[in-house]
Design an enzyme around this catalytic site. Structure first.
Site, short mmCIF file in Angstrom:
data_model
loop_
_atom_site.label_atom_id
_atom_site.label_comp_id
_atom_site.label_asym_id
_atom_site.label_seq_id
_atom_site.Cartn_x
_atom_site.Cartn_y
_atom_site.Cartn_z
N GLN A 167 0.77 -1.26 -0.11
CA GLN A 167 -0.05 0.14 -0.07
C GLN A 167 1.09 1.30 -0.14
O GLN A 167 1.71 1.45 0.92
CB GLN A 167 -0.90 0.10 1.36
CG GLN A 167 -1.55 1.21 1.42
CD GLN A 167 -2.52 1.78 0.31
OE1 GLN A 167 -3.30 1.01 -0.33
NE2 GLN A 167 -2.49 3.12 0.09
N PRO A 298 -6.27 -2.30 4.67
CA PRO A 298 -6.53 -1.27 5.45
C PRO A 298 -7.43 -0.20 5.12
O PRO A 298 -8.08 0.64 5.52
CB PRO A 298 -5.36 -0.64 5.84
CG PRO A 298 -4.26 -0.67 4.69
CD PRO A 298 -4.73 -2.02 4.09
N GLY A 300 -10.96 0.92 2.03
CA GLY A 300 -11.82 0.18 0.98
C GLY A 300 -11.38 -0.10 -0.05
O GLY A 300 -11.39 -1.07 -0.68
N MET A 302 -8.08 1.22 -3.24
CA MET A 302 -6.77 1.91 -3.53
C MET A 302 -6.62 1.73 -5.09
O MET A 302 -6.71 0.60 -5.86
CB MET A 302 -5.57 1.35 -2.83
CG MET A 302 -4.36 1.95 -3.26
SD MET A 302 -4.34 3.66 -2.74
CE MET A 302 -3.42 4.61 -4.08
N GLU A 303 -6.69 2.79 -5.79
CA GLU A 303 -6.65 3.19 -6.97
C GLU A 303 -5.08 2.70 -7.93
O GLU A 303 -4.85 3.29 -8.87
CB GLU A 303 -7.19 4.48 -7.48
CG GLU A 303 -6.13 5.62 -7.01
CD GLU A 303 -6.05 6.35 -5.77
OE1 GLU A 303 -6.72 5.45 -4.90
OE2 GLU A 303 -5.65 7.14 -5.50
N HIS A 327 -15.65 4.38 -7.55
CA HIS A 327 -14.75 5.34 -6.87
C HIS A 327 -13.23 5.08 -7.27
O HIS A 327 -12.65 5.93 -8.10
CB HIS A 327 -14.80 5.31 -5.48
CG HIS A 327 -13.84 6.24 -4.92
ND1 HIS A 327 -14.08 7.57 -4.48
CD2 HIS A 327 -12.39 6.41 -4.55
CE1 HIS A 327 -13.20 8.23 -3.90
NE2 HIS A 327 -12.04 7.36 -4.04
N GLU A 328 -12.91 3.99 -7.38
CA GLU A 328 -11.48 3.47 -7.77
C GLU A 328 -11.09 3.72 -9.04
O GLU A 328 -10.28 3.97 -9.78
CB GLU A 328 -10.98 2.21 -6.93
CG GLU A 328 -11.20 1.97 -5.54
CD GLU A 328 -10.62 3.16 -4.80
OE1 GLU A 328 -9.66 3.80 -5.16
OE2 GLU A 328 -11.03 3.19 -3.70
N HIS A 331 -10.77 7.36 -10.26
CA HIS A 331 -9.33 7.74 -10.08
C HIS A 331 -8.53 7.39 -11.23
O HIS A 331 -7.23 8.12 -11.34
CB HIS A 331 -8.58 6.93 -8.81
CG HIS A 331 -8.78 7.70 -7.59
ND1 HIS A 331 -8.63 8.64 -7.37
CD2 HIS A 331 -9.43 7.27 -6.48
CE1 HIS A 331 -8.80 9.05 -6.18
NE2 HIS A 331 -9.16 8.08 -5.45
N GLU A 350 -9.41 13.32 -4.35
CA GLU A 350 -10.42 12.79 -3.93
C GLU A 350 -11.56 13.46 -4.08
O GLU A 350 -12.71 12.79 -4.31
CB GLU A 350 -10.10 12.41 -2.35
CG GLU A 350 -8.73 11.52 -2.03
CD GLU A 350 -9.12 10.30 -2.83
OE1 GLU A 350 -9.98 9.58 -3.08
OE2 GLU A 350 -7.92 9.81 -2.71
N ASP A 408 -1.61 11.89 6.43
CA ASP A 408 -2.99 11.05 6.86
C ASP A 408 -3.94 12.08 7.27
O ASP A 408 -5.05 11.96 7.44
CB ASP A 408 -2.76 10.01 7.81
CG ASP A 408 -2.66 8.54 7.43
OD1 ASP A 408 -2.67 8.67 6.00
OD2 ASP A 408 -2.92 7.78 8.00
N TYR A 416 -12.74 14.89 0.28
CA TYR A 416 -13.66 13.89 -0.55
C TYR A 416 -14.98 14.94 -0.91
O TYR A 416 -15.40 15.10 -1.82
CB TYR A 416 -14.13 12.63 0.19
CG TYR A 416 -12.98 11.55 0.26
CD1 TYR A 416 -11.89 11.74 1.12
CD2 TYR A 416 -12.83 10.55 -0.87
CE1 TYR A 416 -10.97 10.80 1.30
CE2 TYR A 416 -11.80 9.64 -0.62
CZ TYR A 416 -11.05 9.50 0.33
OH TYR A 416 -9.89 8.77 0.23
N LYS A 590 -11.48 2.50 8.24
CA LYS A 590 -12.64 3.28 8.27
C LYS A 590 -13.74 2.62 9.24
O LYS A 590 -14.58 3.36 9.92
CB LYS A 590 -13.30 3.30 6.71
CG LYS A 590 -14.86 3.97 6.73
CD LYS A 590 -15.45 3.69 5.45
CE LYS A 590 -16.68 3.80 5.53
NZ LYS A 590 -17.64 3.69 4.34
#
Ligand code: BES
Ligand code: ZN
Length: 640
Positions: A167, A298, A300, A302-303, A327-328, A331, A350, A408, A416, A590
């Site tokens: 990640q 970790p 939802g 990742m694009e 969503h992804e 991106h 985002e 972060d 978003y 999340k």
């Protein structure tokens, strides 16, 4: 900080001088050309040691072996460097890497220095290049590299094979790849990866050869990304993976026992890609596949280019959580084509994507479905603004000041949802058609380039506002981007179906449960209902609710999460086994972080529970989730 932005090194690479964005000559005709780096003050990345104006990386070639016994990756990164200086110093980002050697293309050692490490940013690696423009760094990753999670067979669905995934976002790639780890410095990459022969290696690029059997019971895999991408988008996963095609250019990877469920959930993916293209132009990355990861992932989603990484908690069985894929996928334009130059402008990734996601959902599933999703996001935004409160009101700005802070900190629903609301407000003001035409053109003109808030506003003024003072005034562009809070012209998309639910929630408070509650309600409606109920309910009311909505056995992660929040707020003991099971069976931040915060807020009742559950769950969580929860739940002291 709305200053002129000049392009460095792109002009150099193209043999031009003095090329600036103002002159509009720096368009990147071929993506194979070196992507520009912005050098205005608003594009300075406080989260990278790199000094691209002196020397910048243009290509990364990895040659690594994944060692599942030692939890390390070991090998070399060979970097192509662009510099016009005579004996430049190349500065790379690293974190926890053991640097074994640095050589030039002929294998001669180059002098290098690894600076003292900062806990967040890692350590700068400074290499004296002399005349070298290709350098090879030989290194080993740390067993606790922040980007890498090494899973034991027990942590997988199949229980037979280990698993590894990376990640990168925001600044974790440096813990497995020594390169310039800034979203404003785009690089092409290639990779040769060796892993145990039973496992499949997938990456966020194109597979360029069939896996080859090599010594030591290993297979060797080759990937490459021919478009320049930000380093946070270099990704890898290794495990017992199977694949199912979903359409001409879409498919899903996951563990064999999970494949049928994942494929059934994602049947609409090809339609989503078509919808996205019809909105904002052709999909430029070739294939679009999704990898459904083990539950410790970790996020939802990742694009990662060509290969979105997704949490298994999105597999609801009824396709009700697939907006995550929209969503992804979005991106692939907002974020991967046009990328925030620094994490201070994370909203450019985002906010644009949240907006675009909803437009895809509208195309594929209709206006009411999209309105429900947007309206729920509006609630999230209101909660976030309330949570940040007066103390952190500065973090309600779109353009953030993150100097000395973890990127972060900027990853809130401000980026978003306030971001998406800004774009929706422009849409409503100028009309959908001209807005869509502008956006399509915007993605095209800025494809494979970094962007800043100031750059976006400048572009908008040039192509949309065009000196119309009344329009500028009506939109209030600067207030949207640079001021805290939510401007008065913010467009709130309301869903009639959810307003209906709000009335039912109010009625529950007055009249108690009615027999048909939640009957025929979709996921959005269930979530809205649970979130709109009074926060204080009696044990009897909670029990009625649990029965009427089957909440004890609820497998839909969003509904389950909403229910558990309500249960914890009321110290509802019968929900504890469910809570413990949820928190120990997945590690999506999340869900995990708010539930631990909620437990901790319940003083003597909740704190011991939080500590006990966290002690059991923590070893299975990814470092990203651990890093966040550690700040909230005290670790049980040894021997207590
Ligand atoms: N790019 C983000 C995930 C991310 C953000 C990783 C910041 C690291 C740092 C991804 O596109 C995302 O937004 N994921 C969301 C899901 C989405 C449907 C809102 C998530 O993980 O919850
Ligand atoms: Zn996103």
């Amino acid at each position: 900080m709305k200053t002129a932005i000049t392009l460095v090194l792109a002009a150099f690479a193209a043999g031009m001088t003095g090329c600036s964005r103002e002159q509009g000559t720096a368009s990147v005709a071929s993506t194979a050309a070196v992507a520009p780096v912005l050098n205005g003050p608003d594009a300075r990345d406080v989260h990278s040691y790199a000094d691209p104006a002196v020397a910048r990386v243009t290509h990364v070639d990895l040659d690594l072996t994944a060692h599942f016994d030692t939890h390390t990756m070991q090998g070399t990164a060979t970097l192509d460097v662009l510099s016009s200086a005579p004996d430049p110093q190349l500065t790379l980002d690293t974190r926890g890497l053991k640097i074994e050697a640095v050589r030039d293309a002929e294998g001669h050692d180059l002098a290098f220095q690894l600076a003292p490490a900062d806990p967040l940013l890692g350590a700068a690696l400074r290499i004296s290049l002399k005349t070298a423009r290709r350098v090879q760094v030989q290194y080993t990753t740390s067993p606790d590299a922040a980007a890498l999670q090494w899973l034991s067979p027990a942590q997988t669905a199949g229980k037979q094979q280990p698993y590894l995934f990376s990640q990168g976002e925001a600044i974790l790639t440096r813990s497995w790849v020594p390169t310039q780890d800034s979203p404003g410095i785009r690089q092409t990459w290639s990779a040769t990866i060796r892993a145990p022969e039973a496992l499949t290696v997938v990456m966020s690029g194109e597979r360029v050869a069939e896996p080859k059997q090599v010594a030591g019971g290993q297979r060797e895999w080759r990937y490459r990304m021919e478009h320049p991408v930000a380093s946070y988008l270099i990704a890898i996963a290794i495990g017992d993976l199977s694949f199912q095609s979903l359409g001409a250019r879409t498919g899903v990877y996951t563990e064999p026992s999970r494949l049928a469920a994942a494929a059934s959930e994602l049947v609409d993916m090809e339609k989503m890609v078509a919808a996205a293209e019809s909105l904002y132009g052709s999909y430029r990355w070739g294939r679009y596949d999704v990898l459904v990861l083990p539950p410790s992932f970790p996020f939802g989603g990742m694009e990662n280019p060509r290969l979105t990484f997704a949490t298994p908690t999105m597999i609801a069985g009824d396709r009700s959580l697939v907006s995550l894929v929209a969503h992804e996928l979005a991106h692939s334009w907002s974020g991967n084509l046009v990328t925030n130059a620094t994490w201070a402008d994370f909203w450019l990734n985002e906010g644009f994507t949240d907006y675009f996601e909803n437009r895809i959902m509208e195309r594929v599933y209709g206006a009411e479905t999209a309105a429900m999703l947007a309206d729920l996001r509006w609630d999230d935004l209101q909660d976030t603004i309330k949570d940040l409160g007066a103390a952190k009101v500065g973090d309600t700005r779109l353009h953030l000041d993150l100097a000395g802070r973890d990127p972060d900190d900027g990853m809130t629903d401000i980026a978003y949802v306030k971001g998406a609301t800004f774009l929706r407000t422009i849409e409503a003001t100028i009309g959908r058609e001209p807005w869509d035409a502008y956006l399509r053109d915007y993605f095209d003109r800025h494809a494979f380039q970094p962007q800043t808030s100031a750059g976006f506003l400048k572009d908008l003024r040039e192509h949309v506002i065009k000196g119309d003072a009344a329009l500028e005034q009506k939109l209030g562009l600067d207030a949207w981007v640079y001021d805290p809070g939510l401007p008065a012209n913010a467009v709130h998309v309301k869903s009639a179906a959810l307003e209906q639910i709000d009335r039912r929630a109010a009625a529950f408070a007055r009249e108690g449960i009615s027999a048909d509650v939640a009957k025929d309600w979709n996921t959005s409606q269930r979530v809205r209902y649970l979130n709109r109920l009074p926060r204080k309910l009696s044990t009897r009311q909670l029990a009625q609710l649990a029965t009427a909505m089957n909440l004890d056995t609820q497998r839909n992660s969003e509904v389950r999460f909403a229910w558990l929040q309500l249960a914890v707020a009321n110290r509802y003991a019968p929900a504890l086994p469910n809570l413990e099971d949820f928190l120990t069976s997945m590690g999506r931040r999340k869900f995990v972080l708010p539930l631990f915060k909620d437990l901790m807020a319940q003083g003597e009742w909740g704190k011991p529970l939080a500590m006990r559950i966290y002690a059991a769950a923590r070893p299975g969580y990814h470092s990203v989730t651990v890093g966040s929860v550690d700040k909230v739940v005290p670790l049980a002291a040894e021997g207590q």
